[in-house]
Motif scaffolding. Sequence first.
Motif, PDB file in Angstrom:
ATOM      1  N   PHE A 105       0.847  -1.187   0.000  1.00  0.00           N
ATOM      2  CA  PHE A 105       0.000   0.000   0.000  1.00  0.00           C
ATOM      3  C   PHE A 105       0.881   1.235   0.000  1.00  0.00           C
ATOM      4  CE2 PHE A 105       0.745  -1.120   4.391  1.00  0.00           C
ATOM      5  CZ  PHE A 105       1.017   0.097   5.009  1.00  0.00           C
ATOM      6  N   ASP A 106       0.354   2.290  -0.579  1.00  0.00           N
ATOM      7  CA  ASP A 106       1.052   3.569  -0.620  1.00  0.00           C
ATOM      8  C   ASP A 106       0.269   4.504   0.273  1.00  0.00           C
ATOM      9  OD1 ASP A 106       2.290   5.953  -1.177  1.00  0.00           O
ATOM     10  OD2 ASP A 106       1.631   6.045  -3.269  1.00  0.00           O
ATOM     11  N   GLU A 107       0.882   4.892   1.386  1.00  0.00           N
ATOM     12  CA  GLU A 107       0.132   5.752   2.306  1.00  0.00           C
ATOM     13  C   GLU A 107       0.008   7.180   1.800  1.00  0.00           C
ATOM     14  OE1 GLU A 107       2.763   6.801   6.034  1.00  0.00           O
ATOM     15  OE2 GLU A 107       3.000   4.688   5.514  1.00  0.00           O
ATOM     16  N   GLY A 108       0.657   7.482   0.676  1.00  0.00           N
ATOM     17  CA  GLY A 108       0.513   8.797   0.061  1.00  0.00           C
ATOM     18  C   GLY A 108       0.809   9.913   1.038  1.00  0.00           C
ATOM     19  N   ASP A 109      -0.116  10.849   1.132  1.00  0.00           N
ATOM     20  CA  ASP A 109       0.061  12.007   2.010  1.00  0.00           C
ATOM     21  C   ASP A 109      -0.394  11.740   3.435  1.00  0.00           C
ATOM     22  OD1 ASP A 109       0.975  13.418  -0.187  1.00  0.00           O
ATOM     23  OD2 ASP A 109      -1.028  14.154  -0.702  1.00  0.00           O
ATOM     24  N   PHE A 110      -0.881  10.534   3.699  1.00  0.00           N
ATOM     25  CA  PHE A 110      -1.410  10.232   5.031  1.00  0.00           C
ATOM     26  C   PHE A 110      -0.297   9.826   5.987  1.00  0.00           C
ATOM     27  CE2 PHE A 110      -5.005   9.188   2.189  1.00  0.00           C
ATOM     28  CZ  PHE A 110      -5.933  10.063   2.711  1.00  0.00           C
ATOM     29  N   ASP A 111      -0.401  10.295   7.201  1.00  0.00           N
ATOM     30  CA  ASP A 111       0.470   9.821   8.271  1.00  0.00           C
ATOM     31  C   ASP A 111      -0.366   8.799   9.038  1.00  0.00           C
ATOM     32  OD1 ASP A 111       2.078   9.334  10.439  1.00  0.00           O
ATOM     33  OD2 ASP A 111       1.865  11.331  11.317  1.00  0.00           O
ATOM     34  N   LEU A 112      -0.036   7.527   8.893  1.00  0.00           N
ATOM     35  CA  LEU A 112      -0.855   6.486   9.515  1.00  0.00           C
ATOM     36  C   LEU A 112      -0.726   6.473  11.035  1.00  0.00           C
ATOM     37  CD1 LEU A 112      -0.404   3.548   7.001  1.00  0.00           C
ATOM     38  CD2 LEU A 112      -2.229   5.233   7.102  1.00  0.00           C
ATOM     39  N   GLY A 113       0.352   6.984  11.566  1.00  0.00           N
ATOM     40  CA  GLY A 113       0.511   7.068  13.017  1.00  0.00           C
ATOM     41  C   GLY A 113       0.254   5.740  13.698  1.00  0.00           C
ATOM     42  N   ASP A 114      -0.581   5.761  14.740  1.00  0.00           N
ATOM     43  CA  ASP A 114      -0.873   4.561  15.527  1.00  0.00           C
ATOM     44  C   ASP A 114      -1.489   3.432  14.698  1.00  0.00           C
ATOM     45  OD1 ASP A 114       0.104   5.847  17.740  1.00  0.00           O
ATOM     46  OD2 ASP A 114      -1.837   6.062  18.746  1.00  0.00           O
ATOM     47  N   ILE A 115      -2.152   3.790  13.593  1.00  0.00           N
ATOM     48  CA  ILE A 115      -2.825   2.785  12.766  1.00  0.00           C
ATOM     49  C   ILE A 115      -1.842   1.708  12.306  1.00  0.00           C
ATOM     50  CG2 ILE A 115      -4.051   2.418  10.570  1.00  0.00           C
ATOM     51  CD1 ILE A 115      -5.173   5.302  10.955  1.00  0.00           C
ATOM     52  N   GLU A 116      -0.581   2.097  12.111  1.00  0.00           N
ATOM     53  CA  GLU A 116       0.431   1.126  11.670  1.00  0.00           C
ATOM     54  C   GLU A 116       0.575  -0.028  12.656  1.00  0.00           C
ATOM     55  OE1 GLU A 116       4.052   2.326   9.612  1.00  0.00           O
ATOM     56  OE2 GLU A 116       3.360   4.385   9.884  1.00  0.00           O
ATOM     57  N   ALA A 117       0.224   0.205  13.916  1.00  0.00           N
ATOM     58  CA  ALA A 117       0.323  -0.851  14.932  1.00  0.00           C
ATOM     59  C   ALA A 117      -0.571  -2.042  14.595  1.00  0.00           C
ATOM     60  CB  ALA A 117      -0.028  -0.299  16.304  1.00  0.00           C
ATOM     61  N   LEU A 118      -1.586  -1.821  13.764  1.00  0.00           N
ATOM     62  CA  LEU A 118      -2.512  -2.896  13.414  1.00  0.00           C
ATOM     63  C   LEU A 118      -2.019  -3.752  12.244  1.00  0.00           C
ATOM     64  CD1 LEU A 118      -5.827  -0.905  13.851  1.00  0.00           C
ATOM     65  CD2 LEU A 118      -5.044  -2.792  15.288  1.00  0.00           C
ATOM     66  N   GLN A 119      -0.863  -3.412  11.663  1.00  0.00           N
ATOM     67  CA  GLN A 119      -0.342  -4.166  10.524  1.00  0.00           C
ATOM     68  C   GLN A 119      -0.224  -5.659  10.810  1.00  0.00           C
ATOM     69  OE1 GLN A 119       3.265  -1.933   9.420  1.00  0.00           O
ATOM     70  NE2 GLN A 119       2.551  -2.111   7.327  1.00  0.00           N
ATOM     71  N   GLY A 120       0.167  -6.002  12.015  1.00  0.00           N
ATOM     72  CA  GLY A 120       0.371  -7.404  12.378  1.00  0.00           C
ATOM     73  C   GLY A 120      -0.886  -8.242  12.320  1.00  0.00           C
ATOM     74  N   VAL A 121      -2.048  -7.595  12.348  1.00  0.00           N
ATOM     75  CA  VAL A 121      -3.323  -8.319  12.297  1.00  0.00           C
ATOM     76  C   VAL A 121      -3.428  -9.111  10.987  1.00  0.00           C
ATOM     77  CG1 VAL A 121      -5.848  -8.047  12.235  1.00  0.00           C
ATOM     78  CG2 VAL A 121      -4.482  -6.698  13.842  1.00  0.00           C
ATOM     79  N   ALA A 122      -2.784  -8.620   9.938  1.00  0.00           N
ATOM     80  CA  ALA A 122      -2.837  -9.302   8.641  1.00  0.00           C
ATOM     81  C   ALA A 122      -2.364 -10.750   8.742  1.00  0.00           C
ATOM     82  CB  ALA A 122      -1.996  -8.543   7.609  1.00  0.00           C
ATOM     83  N   LYS A 123      -1.536 -11.052   9.744  1.00  0.00           N
ATOM     84  CA  LYS A 123      -1.031 -12.426   9.930  1.00  0.00           C
ATOM     85  C   LYS A 123      -2.090 -13.349  10.543  1.00  0.00           C
ATOM     86  CE  LYS A 123       3.452 -10.535  11.095  1.00  0.00           C
ATOM     87  NZ  LYS A 123       4.181 -10.149  12.280  1.00  0.00           N
TER      88      LYS A 123
END
Length: 146
Positions: A105-123
């Motif tokens: 994914f390309d976060e573009g102009d967005f600062d995902l901040g805390d949202i990035e902490a949820l990346q591990g859920v994909a596993k």
Amino acid sequence: MSLGNQLDTLYRQVIMDHYKNPRNRGTLDGDTLSVNMNNPTCGDRIELQMKVEDGKVTDAKFNGEGCSISLSSASMMTQAVKGLEIDDALKLSEIFSSMMLGKEFDEGDFDLGDIEALQGVAKFPARIKCATLAWKAMEKGLKEKE
């Protein structure tokens, strides 16, 4: 401890912080968009309220019950969409969905901040619906508003 383990630990701490100290939990007064959704698989339930003025999400709050992933994701989402144009909020939701599916994914102009902490859920495929519940509610409400 490896960098991967350190990140996992940090991400778990961020998720638990949003779960124990949810941001934007409660109800909004006045004219609001309100969406109720649930995940029958695990019992997560959310009521999302948003104020939309001049094509922009000016406020967002939620109530509900569910697991730490579901409620922390709702907390993060309500923080992230406040102040965004409807199109940008929907674009951010697309980025989040890609992240949950483990896609590039390309976060573009967005600062995902805390949202990035949820990346591990994909596993953990069984938990993806927990993480996306609030986001799906936001999408539904904003698309009905358009």
